[in-house]
Scaffold this motif. Sequence first.
Motif, PDB file in Angstrom:
ATOM      1  N   GLU A  39      51.678  27.430  32.233  1.00  0.00           N
ATOM      2  CA  GLU A  39      52.612  28.426  31.707  1.00  0.00           C
ATOM      3  C   GLU A  39      51.873  29.685  31.263  1.00  0.00           C
ATOM      4  N   LYS A  40      50.741  29.509  30.568  1.00  0.00           N
ATOM      5  CA  LYS A  40      49.945  30.667  30.141  1.00  0.00           C
ATOM      6  C   LYS A  40      49.449  31.443  31.355  1.00  0.00           C
ATOM      7  N   ALA A  46      52.000  37.273  35.776  1.00  0.00           N
ATOM      8  CA  ALA A  46      53.154  38.177  35.779  1.00  0.00           C
ATOM      9  C   ALA A  46      52.792  39.501  35.112  1.00  0.00           C
ATOM     10  N   ALA A  47      52.060  39.444  34.004  1.00  0.00           N
ATOM     11  CA  ALA A  47      51.641  40.661  33.311  1.00  0.00           C
ATOM     12  C   ALA A  47      50.696  41.474  34.183  1.00  0.00           C
ATOM     13  N   THR A  48      49.782  40.801  34.852  1.00  0.00           N
ATOM     14  CA  THR A  48      48.856  41.492  35.749  1.00  0.00           C
ATOM     15  C   THR A  48      49.606  42.135  36.908  1.00  0.00           C
ATOM     16  N   PHE A  52      49.677  46.154  37.866  1.00  0.00           N
ATOM     17  CA  PHE A  52      49.314  46.715  39.175  1.00  0.00           C
ATOM     18  C   PHE A  52      50.476  47.465  39.820  1.00  0.00           C
ATOM     19  N   GLN A  53      51.686  47.001  39.610  1.00  0.00           N
ATOM     20  CA  GLN A  53      52.843  47.658  40.229  1.00  0.00           C
ATOM     21  C   GLN A  53      53.163  48.985  39.554  1.00  0.00           C
ATOM     22  N   SER A  54      52.819  49.103  38.275  1.00  0.00           N
ATOM     23  CA  SER A  54      53.144  50.331  37.556  1.00  0.00           C
ATOM     24  C   SER A  54      52.099  51.426  37.796  1.00  0.00           C
TER      25      SER A  54
END
Length: 55
Positions: A39-40, A46-48, A52-54
Amino acid sequence: MLAEQVAFSVDDIAAIVRKIQDDSDTVTFSLEQGDEEVEKGTTQMAATNTTFQSN
């Protein structure tokens, strides 16, 4: 004599059952910890991905 043998057998069986229960508890604990780590990792990925997408 037979009663003593039965008593020893019952004690042996009880010890085996306790060992199985202890081992099952250990496996359950390990699986729960592994699940928490997954889960971590999923949250971190997801945060990474968002980072990268932003950019």
